[in-house]
Design an enzyme around this catalytic site. Structure first.
Site, PDB file in Angstrom:
ATOM      1  N   MET A   1     -26.089  37.418  23.118  1.00  0.00           N
ATOM      2  CA  MET A   1     -26.515  38.958  22.701  1.00  0.00           C
ATOM      3  C   MET A   1     -27.355  39.681  23.799  1.00  0.00           C
ATOM      4  SD  MET A   1     -27.491  37.993  18.762  1.00  0.00           S
ATOM      5  CE  MET A   1     -29.039  37.379  18.834  1.00  0.00           C
TER       6      MET A   1
ATOM      7  N   HIS B   1     -27.895  30.809  29.431  1.00  0.00           N
ATOM      8  CA  HIS B   1     -26.795  31.535  29.340  1.00  0.00           C
ATOM      9  C   HIS B   1     -25.756  31.523  30.468  1.00  0.00           C
ATOM     10  CE1 HIS B   1     -29.174  34.264  26.774  1.00  0.00           C
ATOM     11  NE2 HIS B   1     -28.186  34.035  25.837  1.00  0.00           N
TER      12      HIS B   1
ATOM     13  N   GLY C   1     -24.335  27.036  23.285  1.00  0.00           N
ATOM     14  CA  GLY C   1     -25.312  25.860  23.626  1.00  0.00           C
ATOM     15  C   GLY C   1     -25.663  25.001  22.514  1.00  0.00           C
TER      16      GLY C   1
ATOM     17  N   LYS D   1     -28.696  24.156  21.904  1.00  0.00           N
ATOM     18  CA  LYS D   1     -30.012  24.435  21.636  1.00  0.00           C
ATOM     19  C   LYS D   1     -29.878  24.876  20.036  1.00  0.00           C
ATOM     20  CE  LYS D   1     -34.071  27.392  21.889  1.00  0.00           C
ATOM     21  NZ  LYS D   1     -33.507  28.321  21.275  1.00  0.00           N
TER      22      LYS D   1
ATOM     23  N   LEU E   1     -35.234  27.073  27.003  1.00  0.00           N
ATOM     24  CA  LEU E   1     -35.143  28.589  27.219  1.00  0.00           C
ATOM     25  C   LEU E   1     -34.548  29.171  26.151  1.00  0.00           C
ATOM     26  CD1 LEU E   1     -33.887  28.637  30.908  1.00  0.00           C
ATOM     27  CD2 LEU E   1     -36.109  28.429  30.051  1.00  0.00           C
TER      28      LEU E   1
HETATM   29  O1  PAF Z   1     -26.257  32.424  19.847  1.00  0.00           O
HETATM   30  C1  PAF Z   1     -26.098  33.618  19.915  1.00  0.00           C
HETATM   31  O2  PAF Z   1     -26.513  34.399  20.797  1.00  0.00           O
HETATM   32  C2  PAF Z   1     -25.380  34.437  18.775  1.00  0.00           C
HETATM   33  O3  PAF Z   1     -25.589  33.841  17.551  1.00  0.00           O
HETATM   34  C3  PAF Z   1     -23.738  34.616  19.014  1.00  0.00           C
HETATM   35  C4  PAF Z   1     -23.201  33.401  19.157  1.00  0.00           C
HETATM   36  C5  PAF Z   1     -23.807  35.207  20.347  1.00  0.00           C
HETATM   37  C6  PAF Z   1     -23.356  35.434  17.916  1.00  0.00           C
HETATM   38  O4  PAF Z   1     -23.884  36.828  17.807  1.00  0.00           O
END
Ligand code: PAF
Length: 278
Positions: A27, A34, A149, A151, A186
């Protein structure tokens, strides 16, 4: 790196993929967590796709959809430096129509813990992950892996189940939790924390450390571990401290290599989650 803002263009560029594809859905507001997913995808695949989409259907009313941090330029730079091939940034209009078919999270696993605290969140999350997986793999790559992740443990388990239940041709790769040097897991939401709140928030990871010490001392009784964790979490508005197996079934006793210890709570206005897989 090519930044793609339409589904038509995505289908054009993914046509050229002639090897394995690794996909990291996000997101945005990318952080080291990430980045570690992207780096793993880069190591393990010929092509890497990252998506940035703040999915409205997984936010509940009153949550931080509007305020969710947006850092598109910085995110693009991170992706480029990490060797991403395609950065896919769709709009809400492209992803949804008015009267949508819905996915409902499974009635037990999807409705405990995060499912109770955020009713409907998992339905929306599964819906968008299904869409994204189908979009990225539209041109049937040789092999397809998607990276998530640990998390968001319950999210990871539910996505794995969705892929199994709907026979989606993708390998879900669970990736380790990345922490700051002080132990805080994080999260894009950490930026909401004031200096004092950030210090308080460390109790989450400390409570998990306490749990792991107890397990090392062969304390396997779940209620004893929960009580000890709550002592560490005294300054946090705790939502839950839970111990489940890897299928998200509640445990009475720790099962080595099959336990997730989870904690969720609020620090000020910020909701944080953390966990430990043992
Ligand atoms: O973990 C996230 O950032 C969101 O839930 C995802 C998997 C990108 C779906 O919108």
């Amino acid at each position: 790196m090519v930044t793609v803002n339409s589904i038509e263009e995505l289908f054009e560029v993914t046509k050229l993929f002639n090897g394995s594809v690794g996909f990291v859905p996000t997101m945005g507001a990318l952080h080291e967590g990430h980045l570690s997913l992207i780096q793993q995808a880069r190591r393990e695949n010929d092509f890497v796709v990252v998506s940035i989409f703040v999915n409205p259907t997984q936010f509940l009313e009153g949550e931080d959809l509007e305020a969710y941090p947006k850092k598109e330029k910085a995110d693009a730079k991170i992706c480029e430096l990490a060797g991403v091939d395609i950065l896919f940034i769709p709009t809400i209009e492209m992803m949804y129509e008015r009267d949508e078919l819905k996915i409902t999270a499974p009635s037990i696993r999807g409705f405990i813990l995060e499912g109770t605290k955020r009713p409907g969140h998992f339905d929306g999350m599964l819906q968008v992950v299904m869409k994204l997986l189908n979009l990225i793999a539209y041109n049937k790559p040789k092999s397809f892996r998607a990276y998530f992740g640990k998390k968001d443990a319950q999210q990871l388990v539910l996505i794995t189940q969705m892929v199994k239940n709907y026979f989606i041709n993708v390998e879900i790769i669970p990736c380790p939790i990345i922490r700051d040097s002080d132990g805080l897991a994080l999260s894009s939401r950490n930026i909401y924390l004031s200096k004092e709140e950030r210090v308080k928030a460390l109790a989450l990871s400390r409570s998990l450390k306490r749990a792991s010490e107890l397990v090392m001392q062969k304390e396997f009784d779940v209620s004893t571990i929960q009580k000890e964790m709550l002592k560490v979490l005294i300054e946090i508005e705790v939502e839950y401290v839970a111990l489940v197996n890897h299928q998200f079934q509640a445990l009475k006793y720790i099962e080595l290599n099959n336990t997730i210890i989870l904690v969720a709570g609020r620090v000020g206005r910020t909701r944080l989650i953390d966990n430990l897989w043992i």
